[in-house]
Design a protein around this motif. Structure first.
Motif, PDB file in Angstrom:
ATOM      1  N   SER A  97       0.836   4.236  -8.315  1.00 34.16           N
ATOM      2  CA  SER A  97       2.147   4.811  -8.637  1.00 34.16           C
ATOM      3  C   SER A  97       3.250   3.751  -8.436  1.00 34.16           C
ATOM      4  O   SER A  97       4.367   3.428  -9.213  1.00 34.16           O
ATOM      5  CB  SER A  97       2.487   5.892  -8.025  1.00 34.16           C
ATOM      6  OG  SER A  97       2.205   5.844  -6.857  1.00 34.16           O
ATOM      7  N   ASP A  98       2.970   2.908  -7.164  1.00 39.63           N
ATOM      8  CA  ASP A  98       3.966   1.855  -6.993  1.00 39.63           C
ATOM      9  C   ASP A  98       3.801   0.650  -7.971  1.00 39.63           C
ATOM     10  O   ASP A  98       4.978   0.148  -8.264  1.00 39.63           O
ATOM     11  CB  ASP A  98       3.748   1.277  -5.517  1.00 39.63           C
ATOM     12  CG  ASP A  98       3.815   2.325  -4.500  1.00 39.63           C
ATOM     13  OD1 ASP A  98       4.796   3.053  -4.560  1.00 39.63           O
ATOM     14  OD2 ASP A  98       2.773   2.653  -3.563  1.00 39.63           O
ATOM     15  N   THR A 135      -7.386  -4.747 -15.370  1.00 38.98           N
ATOM     16  CA  THR A 135      -7.233  -3.362 -14.886  1.00 38.98           C
ATOM     17  C   THR A 135      -6.977  -3.454 -13.269  1.00 38.98           C
ATOM     18  O   THR A 135      -7.265  -4.189 -12.463  1.00 38.98           O
ATOM     19  CB  THR A 135      -8.797  -2.527 -14.760  1.00 38.98           C
ATOM     20  OG1 THR A 135      -9.530  -3.736 -13.964  1.00 38.98           O
ATOM     21  CG2 THR A 135      -9.011  -2.781 -16.110  1.00 38.98           C
ATOM     22  N   ILE A 136      -5.980  -2.561 -12.704  1.00 40.82           N
ATOM     23  CA  ILE A 136      -5.532  -2.336 -11.659  1.00 40.82           C
ATOM     24  C   ILE A 136      -5.894  -0.895 -11.125  1.00 40.82           C
ATOM     25  O   ILE A 136      -5.347   0.253 -11.690  1.00 40.82           O
ATOM     26  CB  ILE A 136      -4.127  -2.348 -11.408  1.00 40.82           C
ATOM     27  CG1 ILE A 136      -3.603  -3.787 -12.258  1.00 40.82           C
ATOM     28  CG2 ILE A 136      -3.363  -2.266  -9.808  1.00 40.82           C
ATOM     29  CD1 ILE A 136      -2.161  -3.846 -12.489  1.00 40.82           C
ATOM     30  N   GLU A 137      -6.758  -0.742 -10.111  1.00 38.45           N
ATOM     31  CA  GLU A 137      -7.626   0.530  -9.902  1.00 38.45           C
ATOM     32  C   GLU A 137      -7.460   1.058  -8.417  1.00 38.45           C
ATOM     33  O   GLU A 137      -7.565  -0.157  -7.590  1.00 38.45           O
ATOM     34  CB  GLU A 137      -9.108   0.546 -10.188  1.00 38.45           C
ATOM     35  CG  GLU A 137      -9.632   2.239  -9.950  1.00 38.45           C
ATOM     36  CD  GLU A 137     -10.888   2.145 -10.788  1.00 38.45           C
ATOM     37  OE1 GLU A 137     -11.481   3.116 -10.747  1.00 38.45           O
ATOM     38  OE2 GLU A 137     -11.322   1.238 -11.159  1.00 38.45           O
ATOM     39  N   GLU A 138      -6.616   2.256  -8.195  1.00 34.35           N
ATOM     40  CA  GLU A 138      -6.586   2.520  -6.696  1.00 34.35           C
ATOM     41  C   GLU A 138      -7.979   2.846  -6.047  1.00 34.35           C
ATOM     42  O   GLU A 138      -8.791   3.522  -6.602  1.00 34.35           O
ATOM     43  CB  GLU A 138      -5.814   3.387  -6.695  1.00 34.35           C
ATOM     44  CG  GLU A 138      -5.128   3.996  -5.386  1.00 34.35           C
ATOM     45  CD  GLU A 138      -4.203   5.079  -5.442  1.00 34.35           C
ATOM     46  OE1 GLU A 138      -4.330   6.152  -4.703  1.00 34.35           O
ATOM     47  OE2 GLU A 138      -3.214   5.134  -6.455  1.00 34.35           O
ATOM     48  N   ILE A 174      -4.416   1.570 -13.913  1.00 41.24           N
ATOM     49  CA  ILE A 174      -3.512   0.902 -15.145  1.00 41.24           C
ATOM     50  C   ILE A 174      -4.368  -0.189 -15.528  1.00 41.24           C
ATOM     51  O   ILE A 174      -5.080  -1.082 -15.147  1.00 41.24           O
ATOM     52  CB  ILE A 174      -2.335   0.630 -14.475  1.00 41.24           C
ATOM     53  CG1 ILE A 174      -1.404   1.435 -13.958  1.00 41.24           C
ATOM     54  CG2 ILE A 174      -1.772  -0.484 -15.383  1.00 41.24           C
ATOM     55  CD1 ILE A 174      -0.169   0.965 -13.402  1.00 41.24           C
ATOM     56  N   GLU A 175      -4.513   0.046 -16.974  1.00 43.60           N
ATOM     57  CA  GLU A 175      -4.894  -0.836 -17.898  1.00 43.60           C
ATOM     58  C   GLU A 175      -3.898  -1.716 -18.661  1.00 43.60           C
ATOM     59  O   GLU A 175      -3.028  -1.396 -19.225  1.00 43.60           O
ATOM     60  CB  GLU A 175      -6.041  -0.550 -18.943  1.00 43.60           C
ATOM     61  CG  GLU A 175      -7.318  -0.112 -18.313  1.00 43.60           C
ATOM     62  CD  GLU A 175      -8.305   0.146 -19.473  1.00 43.60           C
ATOM     63  OE1 GLU A 175      -9.680   0.264 -19.227  1.00 43.60           O
ATOM     64  OE2 GLU A 175      -7.951   0.032 -20.565  1.00 43.60           O
ATOM     65  N   LEU A 176      -4.005  -3.218 -18.226  1.00 43.64           N
ATOM     66  CA  LEU A 176      -2.981  -4.089 -19.318  1.00 43.64           C
ATOM     67  C   LEU A 176      -3.751  -4.847 -20.492  1.00 43.64           C
ATOM     68  O   LEU A 176      -4.638  -5.231 -19.971  1.00 43.64           O
ATOM     69  CB  LEU A 176      -2.544  -4.978 -18.361  1.00 43.64           C
ATOM     70  CG  LEU A 176      -1.493  -4.702 -17.298  1.00 43.64           C
ATOM     71  CD1 LEU A 176      -1.043  -5.657 -16.447  1.00 43.64           C
ATOM     72  CD2 LEU A 176      -0.429  -3.528 -17.463  1.00 43.64           C
ATOM     73  N   LEU A 213       3.805  -7.662  -6.482  1.00 40.40           N
ATOM     74  CA  LEU A 213       3.494  -6.897  -5.718  1.00 40.40           C
ATOM     75  C   LEU A 213       3.776  -7.217  -4.066  1.00 40.40           C
ATOM     76  O   LEU A 213       4.084  -6.267  -3.211  1.00 40.40           O
ATOM     77  CB  LEU A 213       2.029  -6.445  -5.724  1.00 40.40           C
ATOM     78  CG  LEU A 213       1.465  -5.637  -6.962  1.00 40.40           C
ATOM     79  CD1 LEU A 213       0.017  -5.565  -7.083  1.00 40.40           C
ATOM     80  CD2 LEU A 213       2.156  -4.500  -7.304  1.00 40.40           C
ATOM     81  N   GLU A 214       3.741  -8.495  -3.866  1.00 42.75           N
ATOM     82  CA  GLU A 214       3.850  -8.923  -2.408  1.00 42.75           C
ATOM     83  C   GLU A 214       5.526  -8.533  -2.243  1.00 42.75           C
ATOM     84  O   GLU A 214       5.817  -8.692  -0.952  1.00 42.75           O
ATOM     85  CB  GLU A 214       3.872 -10.472  -2.479  1.00 42.75           C
ATOM     86  CG  GLU A 214       2.490 -10.749  -2.276  1.00 42.75           C
ATOM     87  CD  GLU A 214       2.148 -12.107  -1.829  1.00 42.75           C
ATOM     88  OE1 GLU A 214       1.103 -12.537  -1.311  1.00 42.75           O
ATOM     89  OE2 GLU A 214       2.796 -12.939  -2.770  1.00 42.75           O
TER      90      GLU A 214
END
Length: 373
Positions: free
Chosen positions: A90-91, A148-151, A121-123, A177-178
Motif C-alpha cells: 500500500s505504501d 513484480t513487487i510482492e508483500e 503490484i505488477e508493473l 522507496l528509500e
C-alpha cells in the motif's frame, strides 16, 4: 511504442532487407500494391527488390519492413531480491505515480495493476533496446517485461527479468522507496561470503535437490569457474584454465567434475531436469540457475526452460518416457515454479550458512583437543 530507427535507410539497406527470407513474395507484392503498382507473381524477387529500393521511401515503408524483420526476443532469465523494510505494498502504491515517472524517464512506458487483494503490484514495462550490429531494420527491438513487487512477512520481494534496463529501473524503484524508509536494506542471493570452492558447489546441490514438490532426475549441464591467481613480481606466468563446462547425463556425479572441483574450480551455472514428486504422469521439467558474475558469484538468476511431455509408455523421468522436443509451459505454472526455485535458492543459502557454522564448531573442537593434548 513505435519501433524507430536512427536514420533513413539507404537503397542498399532496403534492397538487402527485401531479399531476406523473412520477407515473403506476397509481402513484396503488397508493398508494390500499396503504391498502386501491380506486378506478376512470376517476377523474380531480386528484380522486385532492385525496383522497390530505387523508389523514394516513406516512414511507413521503413516501419513495414521493420515489423516484418522484427527481432524475436528470447525469454529472459529472472532475478529476485528482498527489501528488508517496514513498507507495505500500500505504501508502494502511494508512490506509484513517482515510480512510473522515474521509469518513463528511463525511456520506457509503464502500466501497473494491483493483485492478491492489495498484496502485490505488477508493473508492465515496454522499452526499446538498441543494437547497432544489426541491419537498419533490426537495430531497435521492442521488449515487454513484468516487474513484480510482492508483500511478505519480512518486507517486499522484487522480481524482474535480468538485464541492464530492468536493473536500472529497479534501482530507481529502490531510490523512491528509500525516501520513505531510510533503513531499507536490499538482500540478494550471492556467494561472495563463501570463498571455498566446495561451499559454492554445495549451494547448487542444495538448490537442485530442494525445489519443493520436484525431484531432481538429472543434471545435464554444469559450468565451473577458477579465478585467476595473482602473480607476484618475478614469478613466471603459469598455465591457468579459468572456466570449463560439462554436458551429458549425470554430470554432477561424474569423476570429471569431481576432479575439477578438487583443482579449485567451483560451479556457477547448472541446468537440470526434474519431475513432480509422486506423479507417474509427470512431465519432465528443465530448469536453469546461474550467477552472471561467476568470479564473485553475484547477480543470481533462474529460468524454467520448459518441459518434455509425458508419453503413454516408458519410465517417468527417463528419455523413453517423454517426448524428445521441449515445449513451453503455461504462464501460471511457470510463475509458480519460479517462486519454488527462488525459495529453494534462499533455503540453500541458509543451509550453507548452517553447514559452515557446524564445520567451524567442529574445527574449534579439534583445535581444543590438539591444545589439550
Amino acid at each position: 511504442m513505435v519501433q524507430s530507427s536512427l536514420h533513413a535507410a539507404t537503397d542498399k539497406a532496403v534492397f538487402d532487407a527485401i531479399n531476406q527470407h523473412k520477407v515473403t513474395k506476397d509481402e513484396v507484392l503488397n508493398m508494390f500494391f500499396s503504391r498502386g503498382v501491380i506486378v506478376s507473381k512470376k517476377t523474380d524477387k531480386d528484380d522486385l527488390a532492385k525496383e522497390f529500393s530505387s523508389f523514394f521511401h516513406s516512414y511507413n515503408d521503413y516501419e513495414n519492413l521493420s515489423s516484418i524483420l522484427g527481432v524475436n526476443n528470447r525469454k529472459e532469465k529472472l532475478t529476485s531480491y528482498t527489501l528488508d523494510t517496514s513498507l507495505k505494498v500500500s505504501d508502494v502504491e502511494d508512490s506509484i505515480k513517482k515510480i512510473k515517472e522515474k521509469i518513463v524517464d528511463q525511456g520506457a512506458t509503464v502500466e501497473h495493476r494491483v493483485l492478491k487483494d492489495g498484496k502485490k503490484i505488477e508493473l508492465a514495462i515496454t522499452y526499446q533496446v538498441l543494437n547497432l550490429s544489426k541491419n537498419d531494420f533490426q537495430q531497435v527491438s521492442v521488449r515487454d517485461a513484468i516487474l513484480t513487487i510482492e508483500e511478505t512477512d519480512s518486507g517486499l520481494d522484487i522480481q524482474h527479468p535480468q538485464n541492464k534496463k530492468l536493473s536500472d529501473i529497479s534501482d530507481e524503484l529502490i531510490d523512491v522507496l528509500e525516501s520513505k524508509d531510510k533503513n531499507l536494506q536490499k538482500d540478494e542471493i550471492e556467494l561472495s561470503a563463501f570463498e571455498k570452492p566446495k561451499d559454492r558447489c554445495k549451494f547448487f546441490e542444495f538448490l537442485t535437490e530442494g525445489v519443493e514438490g520436484f525431484r531432481c532426475k538429472d543434471v545435464t549441464d554444469t559450468y565451473v569457474f577458477n579465478p585467476s591467481k595473482k602473480i607476484t613480481s618475478g614469478q613466471k606466468n603459469e598455465v591457468h584454465i579459468t572456466s570449463a563446462s560439462l554436458k551429458g547425463t549425470g554430470v554432477n556425479l561424474s569423476d570429471e567434475l569431481k576432479n575439477l572441483h578438487e583443482q579449485g574450480f567451483y560451479t556457477w551455472r547448472v541446468i537440470w531436469k526434474a519431475v513432480k514428486e509422486n506423479r507417474d504422469s509427470s512431465d519432465l521439467y528443465e530448469f536453469e540457475v546461474q550467477f552472471s558474475e561467476p568470479e564473485e558469484c553475484k547477480d543470481f538468476s533462474f529460468i524454467v526452460k520448459g518441459s518434455y511431455k509425458r508419453k503413454d509408455d516408458g519410465i517417468v523421468g527417463e528419455v523413453s518416457g517423454h517426448n524428445v522436443n521441449r515445449t513451453p509451459i503455461s504462464l501460471i505454472e511457470e510463475n509458480q515454479i519460479n517462486k519454488l526455485i527462488n525459495k529453494s535458492a534462499w533455503s540453500a543459502i541458509e543451509k550453507l550458512f548452517a553447514a559452515c557454522a557446524t564445520e567451524g564448531d567442529e574445527n574449534d573442537d579439534t583445535e581444543k583437543q590438539v591444545v589439550s593434548a
